[in-house]
Design an enzyme around this catalytic site. Sequence first.
Site, short mmCIF file in Angstrom:
data_model
loop_
_atom_site.label_atom_id
_atom_site.label_comp_id
_atom_site.label_asym_id
_atom_site.label_seq_id
_atom_site.Cartn_x
_atom_site.Cartn_y
_atom_site.Cartn_z
N GLU A 242 30.72 44.69 34.13
CA GLU A 242 31.02 43.00 34.37
C GLU A 242 32.62 42.48 34.41
OE1 GLU A 242 28.30 40.33 33.07
OE2 GLU A 242 26.80 41.54 32.65
N SER B 255 35.65 46.25 41.51
CA SER B 255 36.52 45.09 41.16
C SER B 255 36.79 44.24 42.37
CB SER B 255 37.74 45.70 40.59
OG SER B 255 37.59 46.27 39.39
#
Length: 388
Positions: free
Chosen positions: A369, A132
């Site tokens: 994603e 992240s």
Amino acid sequence: MNFALSSEHETFRRSVREFAEAEVAPHVAQWDKDHHFPVDLVHKMGDLGLFGLTAPEEFGGADGDFTSLCVAIEELGRVDQSVGITLEAGVGLGITPILEYGTQEQKEQWLPELVAGQKLAGFGLTEPGAGSDASATKTKAVVDGEEWVVNGSKQFITNSGSEITSLVTVTARTGTRDNGSPEISAIVLPAGTPGFVAEAPYDKLGWHISDTHPLSFTDARVPVDNLLGDRGRGYAQFLATLDDGRVAIAALAVGCIQACLDLCVEYAGDRTTFGVPIGAKQGVAFQIADLAVMAQAGRALTYQAAAMKDGGASSKDFKQAASIAKLYTSEAAVTATRIATQVFGGYGFMEEYPVARFYRDAKILEIGEGTSEVQRMLIARGLGLPVE
């Protein structure tokens, strides 16, 4: 903004659905069991024009819209999520960075085979210590004469180690800015480059048909002309690419939800207990009704975001819509597969029924994603909240 699908989109949807039911559905259970990546199917998808939907005609594409790509991903994902992600990553993460940021020479060199579905490209952003927090990348690239020398590693990279992978675009530290922050650039590494190794494929919970590898780079040398876009803009380029990808993942999730709905409606009409179909029981029927709501809501959010992309909405508005669509649909897909497995009961736990495969495949939708937590952070920031 009007985001209703056109008659052309619906006609295209039917053609992709027919393809998926003819070319994917009969084989997908065995492919999943064998962890087999179907190269021939990728070529057939290329022949159908799926990899070239958003590419210009000069490179063999259809010069079409982003919405059409989402329709194709949804329909493939309705039959199998691994096949859907192969298209999603092949276009959104493989073709798009070169199409958006490459030089004319780079486009002419790489795009024709990618657009035709003869080759695949990967997108190397995530690292063991930079998921992240993608800006924490440790992969480095330094200039030595007329070459970049790349050292580092990437992980969880789709379409990166198949026999038809032609390149992976990676982010790497190429220097340090005046304020001490890393300068991150994007560099194209062709498959077969000495020092560039696609390690053994992962043994994954789901997406068994998808090609996914960790990558390592040990003094991997490529020409300085392999820089993609402006030096120091690689991180920003990849983040912009991910906005498109989040809508495409939403389309994949909608396909998963629709599959659960279709399977449950059929099963609840056929399976009987106590002399009546289980669909006559409120406890079952109401859960299936919830699936219909999820499919409709997820589809509306997804295609609204796609229409914003095609309509030239501001990057701020599109980013917000992409995160909302991705968050809702991915979490709804996980819930949908849990419901479907429960509706099927003991059979839902058996690999001979597709709900088991969808159950395994769904979880990654909340992670890939951009995790659900990242989406909530982005949405909150879009609302003006100073969240960290």
